[in-house]
Design a protein around this motif. Structure first.
Motif, PDB file in Angstrom:
ATOM      1  N   GLU A 402       0.932  -1.209   0.037  1.00  0.00           N
ATOM      2  CA  GLU A 402      -0.154   0.080  -0.062  1.00  0.00           C
ATOM      3  C   GLU A 402       0.779   1.420  -0.001  1.00  0.00           C
ATOM      4  O   GLU A 402       0.446   2.178  -0.657  1.00  0.00           O
ATOM      5  CB  GLU A 402      -0.811  -0.169   1.272  1.00  0.00           C
ATOM      6  CG  GLU A 402      -2.292  -0.834   0.988  1.00  0.00           C
ATOM      7  CD  GLU A 402      -3.100  -0.263  -0.090  1.00  0.00           C
ATOM      8  OE1 GLU A 402      -3.392   0.918  -0.259  1.00  0.00           O
ATOM      9  OE2 GLU A 402      -3.641  -1.250  -0.839  1.00  0.00           O
ATOM     10  N   PHE A 405       1.558   3.261  -3.350  1.00  0.00           N
ATOM     11  CA  PHE A 405       0.738   4.116  -3.824  1.00  0.00           C
ATOM     12  C   PHE A 405       0.526   5.398  -3.259  1.00  0.00           C
ATOM     13  O   PHE A 405      -0.024   6.558  -3.862  1.00  0.00           O
ATOM     14  CB  PHE A 405      -0.843   3.763  -3.687  1.00  0.00           C
ATOM     15  CG  PHE A 405      -1.124   2.436  -4.224  1.00  0.00           C
ATOM     16  CD1 PHE A 405      -1.648   2.500  -5.716  1.00  0.00           C
ATOM     17  CD2 PHE A 405      -1.324   0.974  -3.875  1.00  0.00           C
ATOM     18  CE1 PHE A 405      -1.617   1.315  -6.337  1.00  0.00           C
ATOM     19  CE2 PHE A 405      -1.397  -0.020  -4.493  1.00  0.00           C
ATOM     20  CZ  PHE A 405      -1.620   0.195  -5.845  1.00  0.00           C
ATOM     21  N   ARG A 430      -4.274   4.605  -9.545  1.00  0.00           N
ATOM     22  CA  ARG A 430      -5.245   4.569  -8.600  1.00  0.00           C
ATOM     23  C   ARG A 430      -6.101   5.579  -8.722  1.00  0.00           C
ATOM     24  O   ARG A 430      -7.527   5.380  -8.553  1.00  0.00           O
ATOM     25  CB  ARG A 430      -4.703   4.715  -7.221  1.00  0.00           C
ATOM     26  CG  ARG A 430      -5.935   4.452  -6.120  1.00  0.00           C
ATOM     27  CD  ARG A 430      -5.463   3.972  -4.717  1.00  0.00           C
ATOM     28  NE  ARG A 430      -5.051   2.287  -4.571  1.00  0.00           N
ATOM     29  CZ  ARG A 430      -4.818   1.933  -3.432  1.00  0.00           C
ATOM     30  NH1 ARG A 430      -4.603   2.704  -2.460  1.00  0.00           N
ATOM     31  NH2 ARG A 430      -4.546   0.657  -3.377  1.00  0.00           N
ATOM     32  N   GLU A 434     -10.025   4.680  -9.406  1.00  0.00           N
ATOM     33  CA  GLU A 434     -11.396   5.159  -8.640  1.00  0.00           C
ATOM     34  C   GLU A 434     -12.115   6.124  -9.089  1.00  0.00           C
ATOM     35  O   GLU A 434     -13.369   6.258  -8.624  1.00  0.00           O
ATOM     36  CB  GLU A 434     -10.560   5.792  -7.358  1.00  0.00           C
ATOM     37  CG  GLU A 434      -9.839   4.757  -6.470  1.00  0.00           C
ATOM     38  CD  GLU A 434      -9.248   5.175  -5.030  1.00  0.00           C
ATOM     39  OE1 GLU A 434      -9.264   6.417  -5.164  1.00  0.00           O
ATOM     40  OE2 GLU A 434      -8.816   4.396  -4.594  1.00  0.00           O
ATOM     41  N   THR A 439     -11.430  -0.470  -8.139  1.00  0.00           N
ATOM     42  CA  THR A 439     -10.239  -0.169  -7.086  1.00  0.00           C
ATOM     43  C   THR A 439      -9.048  -0.831  -7.597  1.00  0.00           C
ATOM     44  O   THR A 439      -9.133  -1.764  -8.395  1.00  0.00           O
ATOM     45  CB  THR A 439     -10.811  -1.142  -5.866  1.00  0.00           C
ATOM     46  OG1 THR A 439     -10.891  -2.587  -6.235  1.00  0.00           O
ATOM     47  CG2 THR A 439     -12.189  -0.844  -5.245  1.00  0.00           C
ATOM     48  N   HIS A 441      -5.271  -2.465  -6.604  1.00  0.00           N
ATOM     49  CA  HIS A 441      -4.374  -3.112  -5.246  1.00  0.00           C
ATOM     50  C   HIS A 441      -3.278  -3.909  -5.887  1.00  0.00           C
ATOM     51  O   HIS A 441      -3.307  -4.518  -7.055  1.00  0.00           O
ATOM     52  CB  HIS A 441      -5.185  -3.685  -4.397  1.00  0.00           C
ATOM     53  CG  HIS A 441      -5.917  -5.096  -4.600  1.00  0.00           C
ATOM     54  ND1 HIS A 441      -6.913  -5.118  -5.295  1.00  0.00           N
ATOM     55  CD2 HIS A 441      -5.238  -6.264  -4.634  1.00  0.00           C
ATOM     56  CE1 HIS A 441      -7.002  -6.442  -5.525  1.00  0.00           C
ATOM     57  NE2 HIS A 441      -6.288  -7.139  -4.983  1.00  0.00           N
ATOM     58  N   ARG A 443      -0.547  -7.397  -5.242  1.00  0.00           N
ATOM     59  CA  ARG A 443      -0.291  -8.456  -4.262  1.00  0.00           C
ATOM     60  C   ARG A 443       0.743  -9.230  -4.813  1.00  0.00           C
ATOM     61  O   ARG A 443       0.861  -9.114  -6.075  1.00  0.00           O
ATOM     62  CB  ARG A 443      -1.617  -9.130  -4.311  1.00  0.00           C
ATOM     63  CG  ARG A 443      -2.058 -10.112  -5.602  1.00  0.00           C
ATOM     64  CD  ARG A 443      -3.172 -11.019  -5.679  1.00  0.00           C
ATOM     65  NE  ARG A 443      -3.173 -11.605  -6.694  1.00  0.00           N
ATOM     66  CZ  ARG A 443      -3.223 -13.265  -6.655  1.00  0.00           C
ATOM     67  NH1 ARG A 443      -3.252 -13.668  -5.481  1.00  0.00           N
ATOM     68  NH2 ARG A 443      -3.363 -13.915  -7.816  1.00  0.00           N
TER      69      ARG A 443
END
Length: 468
Positions: A402, A405, A430, A434, A439, A441, A443
């Motif tokens: 996170e 970002f 991002r 949005e 969304t 993200h 990983r």
């Protein structure tokens, strides 16, 4: 059960419960009060009928002295001589109050409750009692039944003769208390529940519209203002919301204009600096200075792009995600990069084409710059549409997924500074996602590398509909 909990946790559910309980208690209380008043009126009328029978018989005895003994022997309607030795109980004050308002001898009557045997004629005393199997349950247990009563009445006639009479009031069936009727209560509560639900929905609708508008404002600052309609409080809330939206638009516009002006004004001195750096004799120093100047120019451009990404008023259009992503991957392959469009879905969404091109170009460039490869796939399911952009790089620590970002963040441990950039690429990506209701993200992929996931949730289906 979960849906029921969510309903009672909402404003509609809480208003519904409050209205249902309050209106039910008020309605049942009012019904029971009305039933009590009706019961009292029924008993008053019953006493009036009993007093009428007694007064008629006493007036007939008082006006016919010569027939008095014969009339007493025969008796009247539910009135006859009181047997000797009858035991007197408590006074019937209610009937005595009714008789006090009458004219004639009955105004001075004294009334006591007595055994019902005192009201049975002597001839009936010789009758055998009914067989046990024919006896019915006592009516005293039935709330809709007033049992028979016997009263002993003592009063003086006009000539001073004292009379002792037995006065019978027959059993009377009447409507029970309506408030405890299960059918009536069920219908009453159902009617109140429907009304409470409608009122709760009406009361919470303006709040739901305001919440939806606030959520849309985060995605699109240029959305249409709220309509100023409804009650005074709702109009004031809508006006305040619209004023806040205008202030945000003005503030963001001023910020963008300021960044654009700074960028424009810096172009001339930066260009002069670059020309002067070309005259630096030390080649190694010249290259380092030119690199720092290029990094400064990139930082200015990306800062301006970040501001524009939040303010963009580009209209939405039906966009084929597969075609867009294929074109981005093909451009990367033509530039000599190792990129692959692994899977499509045929999804068509209402999006901003230029913004989406910038979003996925940023993600693909990020994967190529820091992971060496980029694999793009689109998945469509019941929960919405997902675009996955995966690289083959070293990935990130869990606590950094996170952090990257945040604006101007570059993680030296997993990203090489030689690749350049100002640390705004993922921040811009991002913001673009949005703004179109998605969304974004990151990983760590189970098979290695870092994966960026852009997810558009499926729109809620109306109640009662089935998934196709």
């Amino acid at each position: 059960m979960m849906r029921l909990r969510r309903f009672f946790a909402s404003m509609v559910g809480r208003l519904f419960v409050i209205l249902l309980l309050g209106m039910s208690v008020a309605a049942i209380g009012a019904t029971m009060l009305a039933s009590t008043k009706r019961q009292q009126e029924f008993e008053r009328q019953n006493l009036t009928r009993i007093a009428d029978r007694l007064q008629g018989f006493v007036n007939m005895l008082d006006g016919n002295p010569e027939l008095r003994d014969r009339l007493l022997a025969v008796g009247g309607p539910a009135v006859r001589s009181l047997p000797a030795g009858a035991r007197l109980g408590r006074e019937d004050t209610a009937l005595m109050e009714v008789l006090e308002d009458r004219a004639g001898p009955v105004a001075h009557a004294t009334v006591h409750f007595t055994s019902f045997r005192s009201c049975i004629p002597k001839a009936q005393e010789l009758w055998p009692p009914p067989p046990p199997q024919r006896r019915k349950p006592p009516h005293e247990r039935d709330p809709a039944f007033i049992p028979p009563k016997c009263r002993a009445v003592q009063l003086p006639l006009s000539d001073g003769t004292m009379l002792a009479l037995s006065l019978e009031s027959p059993a009377i069936a009447h409507n029970g208390i309506l408030a405890v009727d299960p059918l009536f209560l069920t219908l009453l509560v159902l009617a109140i529940a429907v009304l409470a639900y409608v009122v709760a929905r009406m009361a919470s609708a303006p709040l739901q519209r305001l919440a939806s508008a606030a959520a849309e404002l985060g995605d699109d600052l240029q959305r249409e203002p709220l309509p100023v309609t409804g009650p005074l409080e709702v109009r004031r809330a809508a006006e305040a919301f619209n004023a806040m939206q205008k202030r945000l638009q003005r503030t963001l516009g001023e910020r963008t204009q300021m960044l654009a002006a700074i960028t424009h004004d810096l172009q001339t001195p930066v260009t002069r600096l670059r020309l002067r750096l070309e005259n630096v004799g030390d080649e190694a120093l010249r290259e380092r200075l030119i690199g720092d100047l290029a990094a400064m120019q990139a930082l200015i451009r990306e800062g301006l792009e970040l501001a524009r990404s939040a303010e963009s008023a580009e209209p939405r259009a039906a966009l084929d995600l597969d075609s867009l992503l294929e074109s981005i991957v093909e451009d990367a392959v033509e530039a000599g990069a190792e990129a692959q469009f692994a899977q499509g879905s045929g999804a068509v969404l209402m999006l901003r084409p230029l913004a989406m091109h910038r979003l996925f170009s940023n993600l693909v460039d990020n994967a190529l710059s820091y992971g060496g490869t980029a694999q793009v796939r689109v998945e469509q399911g019941t929960d919405g549409v997902r675009v996955r952009v995966r690289d083959r790089g070293p990935g990130l620590a869990e606590d950094e997924l996170e952090t990257v970002f945040d604006p101007f963040v570059r993680l030296e441990t997993s990203r090489s500074r030689a690749t350049g950039g100002a640390g705004l690429g993922l921040t811009i990506a991002r913001a673009l996602a949005e703004k179109d209701g998605a969304t974004l993200h990151l990983r760590n992929h189970p098979q290695g590398g870092l994966e960026a996931v852009v997810h558009w949730p499926a729109p809620p289906r109306p109640p009662g509909s089935r998934a196709g």
